[in-house]
Write an enzyme that holds these catalytic residues in place. Structure first.
Site, short mmCIF file in Angstrom:
data_model
loop_
_atom_site.label_atom_id
_atom_site.label_comp_id
_atom_site.label_asym_id
_atom_site.label_seq_id
_atom_site.Cartn_x
_atom_site.Cartn_y
_atom_site.Cartn_z
CE LYS A 71 44.89 -49.57 -16.78
NZ LYS A 71 44.36 -49.77 -18.13
CG ASP A 108 44.06 -52.75 -19.97
OD1 ASP A 108 42.91 -52.84 -19.51
OD2 ASP A 108 44.93 -52.01 -19.47
#
Length: 284
Positions: A71, A108
């Site tokens: 990420k 997220d």
């Protein structure tokens, strides 16, 4: 006679990635919304993420979901075209091409907040312990504070990383800096209303080395990892007094729905997909 237009290609990229349920989720969203798509899994070499991303888009791919441990690398790749959520998080879990340029977002936090509310543990006014300081933690720290939690304490096996994340968050949100603290796992303190495991420890079948005394009355222990049975963190939390435990399946569906909306411009219905996915996990 002309041939039908081939479905657009999407994928989840990570290492490991074999366990990912993202293909099922996006295929269900596609059926729901009448969109033809193909969604794959890509296991990128640990030292070959950038190359794998370039190959995917060069071959006509339209969008990537990014999972551990890439990420932060995804953030660097899309540095020139980041959403505000991604910029604040310093991590990206959603990539796409727009006019030949790579764009990145982080969904997220959206997924986590939706799931906490579904579980009747909205963050507003709550004291929250966030375990971990990697890309997953970066993606949810800002949204938790922005949602109005009373206190957010970040702990990590390496305390320096937790402090770095605290400094990053406080730098972007100085008005909320007083609600933010950080330390080592041994400095987790308590009691907390919500304890969130943002490490990948449960993938290795070992819970984080957390002290006792973390859980207040009615507390929720939330593992961002999902599994067909309680994760090691969830089992540890039950032993240590958590009233409720949950895995990250709802967060997974929530962040996927947000990515789907970015790519396709339509928001799918999450509840039937979450139910179907839970049933699938139980019987596989």
């Amino acid at each position: 006679m002309t041939s039908a237009t081939p479905p657009k290609r999407y994928a989840v990229i990570g290492n490991p990635v074999e366990h990912s349920r993202s293909p099922f989720i996006h295929e269900q969203f596609g059926r729901q919304t009448g969109l033809a798509l193909r969604y794959d899994k890509i296991k990128a070499p640990l030292d070959g993420f950038a190359g794998a991303v370039a190959d995917f888009f060069a071959q006509g791919g339209h969008g990537l979901n990014v999972t551990v441990p890439f990420k932060e690398e995804a953030f660097a790749l899309a540095q020139a075209h980041l959403s505000e959520r991604a910029r604040l998080a310093g991590a990206v879990n959603t990539l796409w091409m727009e006019q030949g340029r790579l764009h990145g977002c982080n969904t997220d936090g959206v997924g986590l907040l939706h799931d906490l509310r579904r579980l009747s543990h909205a963050p507003a006014g709550k004291n929250i312990l966030l375990v971990g300081a990697g890309g997953a933690a970066r993606g949810v720290a800002f949204p938790l504070l922005d949602a109005g939690c009373a206190r957010l304490h970040i702990v990590n096996r390496t305390a320096q990383r937790a402090q770095q994340l605290r400094q990053q968050v406080a730098g972007h949100m100085p008005r909320l800096a007083a609600s933010l603290s950080a330390g080592s796992l041994a400095e987790a303190g308590g009691p907390w209303d919500i304890v969130i495991n943002a490490t990948s420890s449960s993938l290795g079948q070992t819970p984080p080395d957390l002290p006792a005394g973390l859980y207040g009355p009615g507390a929720l222990a939330y593992d961002m990892v999902y599994a067909p049975r309680p994760t090691p963190f969830m089992e540890q939390a039950r032993r240590q007094g958590a009233r409720q435990t949950a895995d990250g399946l709802g967060m997974l569906v929530g962040q996927a729905a947000a990515s789907f909306a970015i790519w396709h411009g339509v928001s799918p219905d999450m509840e039937p997909v979450l139910h179907a996915l839970r049933q699938q996990l139980l019987y596989t």
